[in-house]
Design a protein around this motif. Structure first.
Motif, PDB file in Angstrom:
ATOM      1  N   LEU A 137       0.829  -1.210   0.000  1.00 20.98           N
ATOM      2  CA  LEU A 137       0.000   0.000   0.000  1.00 20.98           C
ATOM      3  C   LEU A 137       0.862   1.258   0.000  1.00 20.98           C
ATOM      4  O   LEU A 137       0.504   2.264  -0.629  1.00 20.98           O
ATOM      5  CB  LEU A 137      -0.946  -0.008   1.200  1.00 20.98           C
ATOM      6  CG  LEU A 137      -2.086  -1.027   1.127  1.00 20.98           C
ATOM      7  CD1 LEU A 137      -2.796  -1.148   2.471  1.00 20.98           C
ATOM      8  CD2 LEU A 137      -3.064  -0.666   0.018  1.00 20.98           C
ATOM      9  N   ALA A 138       2.005   1.214   0.670  1.00 21.80           N
ATOM     10  CA  ALA A 138       2.907   2.376   0.712  1.00 21.80           C
ATOM     11  C   ALA A 138       3.541   2.637  -0.656  1.00 21.80           C
ATOM     12  O   ALA A 138       3.805   3.786  -1.014  1.00 21.80           O
ATOM     13  CB  ALA A 138       3.991   2.165   1.760  1.00 21.80           C
ATOM     14  N   VAL A 139       3.773   1.585  -1.418  1.00 17.96           N
ATOM     15  CA  VAL A 139       4.412   1.695  -2.728  1.00 17.96           C
ATOM     16  C   VAL A 139       3.411   2.053  -3.826  1.00 17.96           C
ATOM     17  O   VAL A 139       3.753   2.696  -4.810  1.00 17.96           O
ATOM     18  CB  VAL A 139       5.133   0.357  -3.064  1.00 17.96           C
ATOM     19  CG1 VAL A 139       5.560   0.299  -4.513  1.00 17.96           C
ATOM     20  CG2 VAL A 139       6.316   0.150  -2.146  1.00 17.96           C
ATOM     21  N   LEU A 140       2.153   1.667  -3.653  1.00 14.99           N
ATOM     22  CA  LEU A 140       1.135   1.824  -4.691  1.00 14.99           C
ATOM     23  C   LEU A 140       1.010   3.264  -5.185  1.00 14.99           C
ATOM     24  O   LEU A 140       0.857   4.198  -4.405  1.00 14.99           O
ATOM     25  CB  LEU A 140      -0.229   1.362  -4.165  1.00 14.99           C
ATOM     26  CG  LEU A 140      -1.407   1.529  -5.116  1.00 14.99           C
ATOM     27  CD1 LEU A 140      -1.247   0.654  -6.353  1.00 14.99           C
ATOM     28  CD2 LEU A 140      -2.705   1.216  -4.398  1.00 14.99           C
ATOM     29  N   GLU A 141       1.092   3.406  -6.503  1.00 14.06           N
ATOM     30  CA  GLU A 141       0.838   4.681  -7.179  1.00 14.06           C
ATOM     31  C   GLU A 141      -0.343   4.465  -8.115  1.00 14.06           C
ATOM     32  O   GLU A 141      -0.243   3.677  -9.057  1.00 14.06           O
ATOM     33  CB  GLU A 141       2.067   5.133  -7.974  1.00 14.06           C
ATOM     34  CG  GLU A 141       3.266   5.448  -7.106  1.00 14.06           C
ATOM     35  CD  GLU A 141       4.523   5.755  -7.912  1.00 14.06           C
ATOM     36  OE1 GLU A 141       4.497   5.707  -9.164  1.00 14.06           O
ATOM     37  OE2 GLU A 141       5.553   6.024  -7.273  1.00 14.06           O
ATOM     38  N   PRO A 142      -1.463   5.144  -7.857  1.00 15.56           N
ATOM     39  CA  PRO A 142      -2.626   4.983  -8.744  1.00 15.56           C
ATOM     40  C   PRO A 142      -2.273   5.344 -10.186  1.00 15.56           C
ATOM     41  O   PRO A 142      -1.281   6.038 -10.450  1.00 15.56           O
ATOM     42  CB  PRO A 142      -3.651   5.961  -8.173  1.00 15.56           C
ATOM     43  CG  PRO A 142      -3.214   6.202  -6.767  1.00 15.56           C
ATOM     44  CD  PRO A 142      -1.715   6.080  -6.777  1.00 15.56           C
ATOM     45  N   LEU A 143      -3.093   4.889 -11.106  1.00 15.30           N
ATOM     46  CA  LEU A 143      -2.885   5.198 -12.518  1.00 15.30           C
ATOM     47  C   LEU A 143      -2.856   6.704 -12.735  1.00 15.30           C
ATOM     48  O   LEU A 143      -3.659   7.441 -12.156  1.00 15.30           O
ATOM     49  CB  LEU A 143      -4.001   4.586 -13.362  1.00 15.30           C
ATOM     50  CG  LEU A 143      -4.045   3.066 -13.420  1.00 15.30           C
ATOM     51  CD1 LEU A 143      -5.344   2.597 -14.069  1.00 15.30           C
ATOM     52  CD2 LEU A 143      -2.844   2.522 -14.161  1.00 15.30           C
ATOM     53  N   ASP A 144      -1.930   7.142 -13.575  1.00 16.95           N
ATOM     54  CA  ASP A 144      -1.874   8.546 -13.962  1.00 16.95           C
ATOM     55  C   ASP A 144      -2.870   8.791 -15.094  1.00 16.95           C
ATOM     56  O   ASP A 144      -3.276   7.862 -15.803  1.00 16.95           O
ATOM     57  CB  ASP A 144      -0.470   8.919 -14.435  1.00 16.95           C
ATOM     58  CG  ASP A 144       0.518   9.067 -13.288  1.00 16.95           C
ATOM     59  OD1 ASP A 144       0.100   9.480 -12.187  1.00 16.95           O
ATOM     60  OD2 ASP A 144       1.711   8.776 -13.503  1.00 16.95           O
ATOM     61  N   THR A 145      -3.233  10.048 -15.288  1.00 18.76           N
ATOM     62  CA  THR A 145      -4.236  10.388 -16.299  1.00 18.76           C
ATOM     63  C   THR A 145      -3.774  10.056 -17.715  1.00 18.76           C
ATOM     64  O   THR A 145      -4.601   9.867 -18.602  1.00 18.76           O
ATOM     65  CB  THR A 145      -4.617  11.876 -16.221  1.00 18.76           C
ATOM     66  OG1 THR A 145      -3.422  12.661 -16.358  1.00 18.76           O
ATOM     67  CG2 THR A 145      -5.298  12.192 -14.899  1.00 18.76           C
ATOM     68  N   ASP A 146      -2.457   9.968 -17.934  1.00 14.99           N
ATOM     69  CA  ASP A 146      -1.966   9.646 -19.274  1.00 14.99           C
ATOM     70  C   ASP A 146      -1.783   8.142 -19.498  1.00 14.99           C
ATOM     71  O   ASP A 146      -1.337   7.726 -20.561  1.00 14.99           O
ATOM     72  CB  ASP A 146      -0.659  10.378 -19.558  1.00 14.99           C
ATOM     73  CG  ASP A 146       0.472   9.917 -18.661  1.00 14.99           C
ATOM     74  OD1 ASP A 146       0.216   9.502 -17.515  1.00 14.99           O
ATOM     75  OD2 ASP A 146       1.638   9.985 -19.110  1.00 14.99           O
TER      76      ASP A 146
END
Length: 182
Positions: free
Chosen positions: A141-150
């Motif tokens: 969870l600490a590493v997770l980066e949600p999808l970027d808009t691009d």
């Protein structure tokens, strides 16, 4: 009736998220719905990665990079043969998704399965045959980066039943392939 992933073969969908979100379940259901091959990226980890995770030690980027390249290569092999494929892969960081795209040699569609921590802990704790202990969830969870808009992708809440998650994903993919086939 099997529906197709897209009108043209050779596309890949990566079902991503942290442990316990249902990547394997949703990925296999999507693959069955679309009549395509399903691959679980966990099966592509080298034994050293599995041993670390089983021991409760989070993987670092040095551990992940060869694995991500292997997953990307498998994606490339499938799509170059004009076979559609669904892959379950954590793909937690943007740099990991970028490596998957680089290794695959083309754009990928990502389905980010999202859930709150309590649901994830309950799911992980209920597994008897899974190598990742619940203690590693917080590091993911600490590493997770949600999808970027691009990035091509969609985020779907998995608190709903799997059939509804699959339907929402299929609806998104149909709309996406109608608007832009590749």
């Amino acid at each position: 009736m099997t529906e197709h992933l897209t009108s043209e073969p050779g596309h890949a969908v990566v079902v991503m998220g942290v442990a316990g979100c249902g990547k394997s379940t949703i990925g296999s259901l999507l693959a069955a719905r679309w009549g395509v091959r399903f691959i679980d990226a966990d099966d592509l980890h080298p034994p050293s990665n599995v041993a670390k995770m089983t021991a409760g030690i989070p993987l670092d980027d040095v551990d992940r990079l060869p694995w991500l390249r292997r997953v990307g290569t498998v994606l490339a092999e499938e799509t170059v043969l004009e076979r559609d494929v669904v892959v379950a892969c954590s793909a937690l960081r943007r740099t990991y998704r970028d490596e998957l795209r680089r290794s695959a040699g083309h754009e990928l569609a990502f389905v980010h399965l999202d859930a709150d921590r309590d649901l994830l802990i309950d799911r992980i704790a209920g597994r008897s045959d899974y190598f990742l202990p619940p203690a590693l969830l917080d590091s993911q969870l600490a590493v997770l980066e949600p999808l970027d808009t691009d990035e091509t992708g969609v985020t779907i809440d998995v608190a709903e039943p799997p059939d509804l998650v699959v339907e929402r994903t299929a609806t998104w993919r149909r709309a996406r392939s109608t608007a832009s086939p590749r």
